[in-house]
Scaffold this active site. Structure first.
Site, PDB file in Angstrom:
ATOM      1  N   ASP A  20      -1.883  10.818  -2.761  1.00 60.27           N
ATOM      2  CA  ASP A  20      -2.220   9.720  -3.670  1.00 60.27           C
ATOM      3  C   ASP A  20      -2.500  10.214  -5.078  1.00 60.27           C
ATOM      4  O   ASP A  20      -2.289   9.497  -6.052  1.00 60.27           O
ATOM      5  CB  ASP A  20      -3.413   8.935  -3.121  1.00 60.27           C
ATOM      6  CG  ASP A  20      -3.014   8.256  -1.825  1.00 60.27           C
ATOM      7  OD1 ASP A  20      -3.137   8.901  -0.765  1.00 60.27           O
ATOM      8  OD2 ASP A  20      -2.508   7.122  -1.886  1.00 60.27           O
ATOM      9  N   ARG A  25      -6.619  -0.652  -7.767  1.00 64.07           N
ATOM     10  CA  ARG A  25      -7.069   0.400  -6.838  1.00 64.07           C
ATOM     11  C   ARG A  25      -7.250   1.690  -7.644  1.00 64.07           C
ATOM     12  O   ARG A  25      -6.469   1.954  -8.560  1.00 64.07           O
ATOM     13  CB  ARG A  25      -6.062   0.616  -5.692  1.00 64.07           C
ATOM     14  CG  ARG A  25      -6.101  -0.534  -4.675  1.00 64.07           C
ATOM     15  CD  ARG A  25      -5.372  -0.222  -3.398  1.00 64.07           C
ATOM     16  NE  ARG A  25      -6.074   0.738  -2.563  1.00 64.07           N
ATOM     17  CZ  ARG A  25      -5.520   1.302  -1.477  1.00 64.07           C
ATOM     18  NH1 ARG A  25      -4.281   1.006  -1.126  1.00 64.07           N
ATOM     19  NH2 ARG A  25      -6.200   2.155  -0.741  1.00 64.07           N
ATOM     20  N   GLN A  84      -3.054   3.124   9.551  1.00 68.27           N
ATOM     21  CA  GLN A  84      -1.691   3.111   9.006  1.00 68.27           C
ATOM     22  C   GLN A  84      -0.732   3.957   9.851  1.00 68.27           C
ATOM     23  O   GLN A  84       0.460   3.671   9.912  1.00 68.27           O
ATOM     24  CB  GLN A  84      -1.681   3.658   7.568  1.00 68.27           C
ATOM     25  CG  GLN A  84      -2.352   2.763   6.549  1.00 68.27           C
ATOM     26  CD  GLN A  84      -3.798   3.143   6.315  1.00 68.27           C
ATOM     27  OE1 GLN A  84      -4.483   3.642   7.219  1.00 68.27           O
ATOM     28  NE2 GLN A  84      -4.291   2.911   5.119  1.00 68.27           N
ATOM     29  N   ARG A  88       0.850  -1.187   0.000  1.00 75.46           N
ATOM     30  CA  ARG A  88       0.000   0.000   0.000  1.00 75.46           C
ATOM     31  C   ARG A  88       0.890   1.243   0.000  1.00 75.46           C
ATOM     32  O   ARG A  88       2.101   1.144   0.235  1.00 75.46           O
ATOM     33  CB  ARG A  88      -0.934   0.013   1.203  1.00 75.46           C
ATOM     34  CG  ARG A  88      -0.220  -0.235   2.521  1.00 75.46           C
ATOM     35  CD  ARG A  88      -0.826   0.502   3.655  1.00 75.46           C
ATOM     36  NE  ARG A  88      -0.671   1.930   3.469  1.00 75.46           N
ATOM     37  CZ  ARG A  88       0.464   2.588   3.672  1.00 75.46           C
ATOM     38  NH1 ARG A  88       1.563   1.951   4.031  1.00 75.46           N
ATOM     39  NH2 ARG A  88       0.537   3.889   3.476  1.00 75.46           N
ATOM     40  N   GLY A  89       0.257   2.401  -0.246  1.00 76.18           N
ATOM     41  CA  GLY A  89       1.016   3.637  -0.386  1.00 76.18           C
ATOM     42  C   GLY A  89       1.244   3.876  -1.870  1.00 76.18           C
ATOM     43  O   GLY A  89       1.661   2.962  -2.592  1.00 76.18           O
ATOM     44  N   ALA A  90       0.949   5.111  -2.307  1.00 77.94           N
ATOM     45  CA  ALA A  90       0.903   5.375  -3.752  1.00 77.94           C
ATOM     46  C   ALA A  90       2.173   4.951  -4.515  1.00 77.94           C
ATOM     47  O   ALA A  90       2.081   4.180  -5.476  1.00 77.94           O
ATOM     48  CB  ALA A  90       0.584   6.855  -3.971  1.00 77.94           C
ATOM     49  N   ASN A 145      -5.513  12.512  -0.400  1.00 79.46           N
ATOM     50  CA  ASN A 145      -4.671  11.725   0.509  1.00 79.46           C
ATOM     51  C   ASN A 145      -5.623  10.972   1.439  1.00 79.46           C
ATOM     52  O   ASN A 145      -6.852  11.131   1.361  1.00 79.46           O
ATOM     53  CB  ASN A 145      -3.708  12.637   1.281  1.00 79.46           C
ATOM     54  CG  ASN A 145      -2.618  11.851   1.998  1.00 79.46           C
ATOM     55  OD1 ASN A 145      -1.959  11.013   1.394  1.00 79.46           O
ATOM     56  ND2 ASN A 145      -2.456  12.090   3.291  1.00 79.46           N
ATOM     57  N   LYS A 146      -5.072  10.173   2.300  1.00 74.67           N
ATOM     58  CA  LYS A 146      -5.873   9.311   3.176  1.00 74.67           C
ATOM     59  C   LYS A 146      -6.973  10.100   3.887  1.00 74.67           C
ATOM     60  O   LYS A 146      -6.775  11.236   4.319  1.00 74.67           O
ATOM     61  CB  LYS A 146      -4.938   8.643   4.185  1.00 74.67           C
ATOM     62  CG  LYS A 146      -5.549   7.669   5.139  1.00 74.67           C
ATOM     63  CD  LYS A 146      -6.372   6.592   4.479  1.00 74.67           C
ATOM     64  CE  LYS A 146      -5.600   5.806   3.431  1.00 74.67           C
ATOM     65  NZ  LYS A 146      -6.512   4.970   2.569  1.00 74.67           N
TER      66      LYS A 146
HETATM   67  O1  MRU Z   1      -4.814   3.278   1.407  1.00 78.81           O
HETATM   68  P1  MRU Z   1      -3.324   3.427   1.456  1.00 78.81           P
HETATM   69  O2  MRU Z   1      -2.722   2.997   2.736  1.00 78.81           O
HETATM   70  O3  MRU Z   1      -2.629   2.838   0.241  1.00 78.81           O
HETATM   71  O4  MRU Z   1      -3.192   4.991   1.368  1.00 78.81           O
HETATM   72  C1  MRU Z   1      -2.193   5.620   0.745  1.00 78.81           C
HETATM   73  C2  MRU Z   1      -1.379   6.244   1.733  1.00 78.81           C
HETATM   74  O5  MRU Z   1      -0.517   5.601   2.271  1.00 78.81           O
HETATM   75  C3  MRU Z   1      -1.555   7.623   2.105  1.00 78.81           C
HETATM   76  O6  MRU Z   1      -2.638   8.284   1.673  1.00 78.81           O
HETATM   77  C4  MRU Z   1      -0.255   8.344   1.999  1.00 78.81           C
HETATM   78  O7  MRU Z   1      -0.305   9.447   2.783  1.00 78.81           O
HETATM   79  C5  MRU Z   1       0.146   8.674   0.601  1.00 78.81           C
HETATM   80  S1  MRU Z   1       1.131   7.444  -0.138  1.00 78.81           S
HETATM   81  C6  MRU Z   1       2.779   7.940   0.149  1.00 78.81           C
END
Ligand code: MRU
Length: 356
Positions: free
Chosen positions: A242, A95, A201, A50-52, A252-253
């Protein structure tokens, strides 16, 4: 073990992708090997990775895995290319919000389209490109870290939301890259990590990364951020992204928007840290960013146990929100810190994109 050196949390190894299983952190720190394209689709969907930026690399690896499978089908070169591009398009649907997934898969599609090699040769070129993208990700994050550290005042309290660290990238991290570079210059800084409901997270991954590296971190729940801002304990906010629209609006999250509003009210600068590959210049504003709707169980349960009545309660679970550009003090990229007017500064960063 530490996350500040150039360790790769996801990497291509001979014929498969090796990645940290993020679903078991902090109880366990283990790697899993992903050996088929469909397994990779599921690893992205279920957030093993996970994470962009990390899911971008995972998508690029997924294309190599599909290519290896198609090689066994005795196809002509043209049939192989057509089917592989279809598989790549499918991988992009694992995703919806993080644009790095589409960006990295498209980089592999460019390799396929531009290759003059036979099937074996195309697969070799895809592997080389996958490894190149991995290495570039770490280099870019170090640059983001170094530029971003200039925005961190001496002895600052830094608030971050979700996890934008080594585990959300190939290594070093974007928002946590800024933290790592700032800490290397000034070990009096300290971090506040939002828990980040529903998937936690911040609690599970950000605190794990920072504690592992010996960087002072305080875990708070999402609703506590304005309390600590008012108390004067937060000097700057740095979060990842993201997808960023051409006008600077940033997905973002979920919960990030609330933090940005609170920061504005308390006159605290709010920064986004992200590579240029997270900027989607094809969309004008954040209204066009698709927001992932995730499973209701993420909200109704914690560690497999219900936290609310399961009958008679409506549930909704958007995975991301969009922070409007006017709340953002700067976007920290590998090209430097972009400032408002973002339409202009983003355009300029893209013009000089290749001379990092
Ligand atoms: O749903 P996730 O855990 O894949 O979400 C993405 C993220 O980790 C965050 O939004 C993050 O701040 C950006 S990715 C470096």
């Amino acid at each position: 073990m530490d996350f500040k050196s150039k360790i790769k949390t996801i990497e291509w190894v001979d014929t498969y992708s090796k990645m940290v299983d993020q679903t078991v952190i902090p109880y366990e720190y283990k790697f899993v090997n992903i050996k088929s394209g469909d397994e990779m689709f599921e690893a992205i969907r279920s957030m093993i990775v996970r994470g962009a930026p990390a899911i971008g690399i995972a998508g690029a690896h997924g294309v190599i895995l599909y290519a290896q499978e198609l090689e066994k089908e005795n196809l002509t070169r043209d049939e192989f290319i057509t089917k592989l591009i279809q598989k790549a398009e499918y991988m992009k649907t694992s995703r919806p919000t993080a644009v790095n997934l589409m960006w990295a898969v498209d980089k592999q599609v460019d390799v396929i389209k531009n290759s003059v090699s036979d099937i074996r040769g195309i697969i070799e070129e895809l592997k080389q490109n996958g490894i190149k993208l991995e290495n570039e990700d770490i280099e870019i994050n170090k640059k983001i870290g170094d530029f971003g550290s200039e925005a961190v005042p001496k002895g600052a309290g830094i608030l971050t939301h979700c996890n934008a660290g080594a585990l959300a990238t190939v290594g070093y991290g974007t928002a946590l890259g800024v933290v790592r570079s700032a800490y290397a210059k000034d070990n009096t800084i300290r971090v506040f990590a939002d828990e980040t409901r529903p998937r936690q997270q911040g609690a599970r991954i950000t605190t794990f990364e920072l504690a592992t590296d010996g960087i002072p971190v305080t875990l708070i729940t999402d609703g506590m951020c304005s309390y600590f801002m008012k108390k004067g304990l937060i000097d700057v906010v740095v979060v990842g992204a993201d997808r960023i629209a051409a006008n600077g609006d940033t997905a973002n999250k979920i919960g990030t928007y609330t933090v940005a509003i609170a920061a504005k009210y308390h006159n605290i600068p709010f920064y986004i840290a992200a590579p240029l590959s997270t900027i989607d210049i094809s969309i004008k504003t954040g209204d066009e960013i698709p927001i992932e709707e995730r499973s209701h169980e993420e909200v109704t349960h914690i560690n497999g146990k219900p936290i609310c009545p399961l009958e008679g309660v409506n549930i909704i679970n958007p995975g991301f929100d969009v922070t409007p550009h006017e709340l953002i003090a700067g976007i920290i990229t590998e090209k430097g810190i972009l400032r408002p007017n973002y339409n202009q500064s983003i355009k300029e960063a893209f013009i000089n994109k290749d001379n990092i």
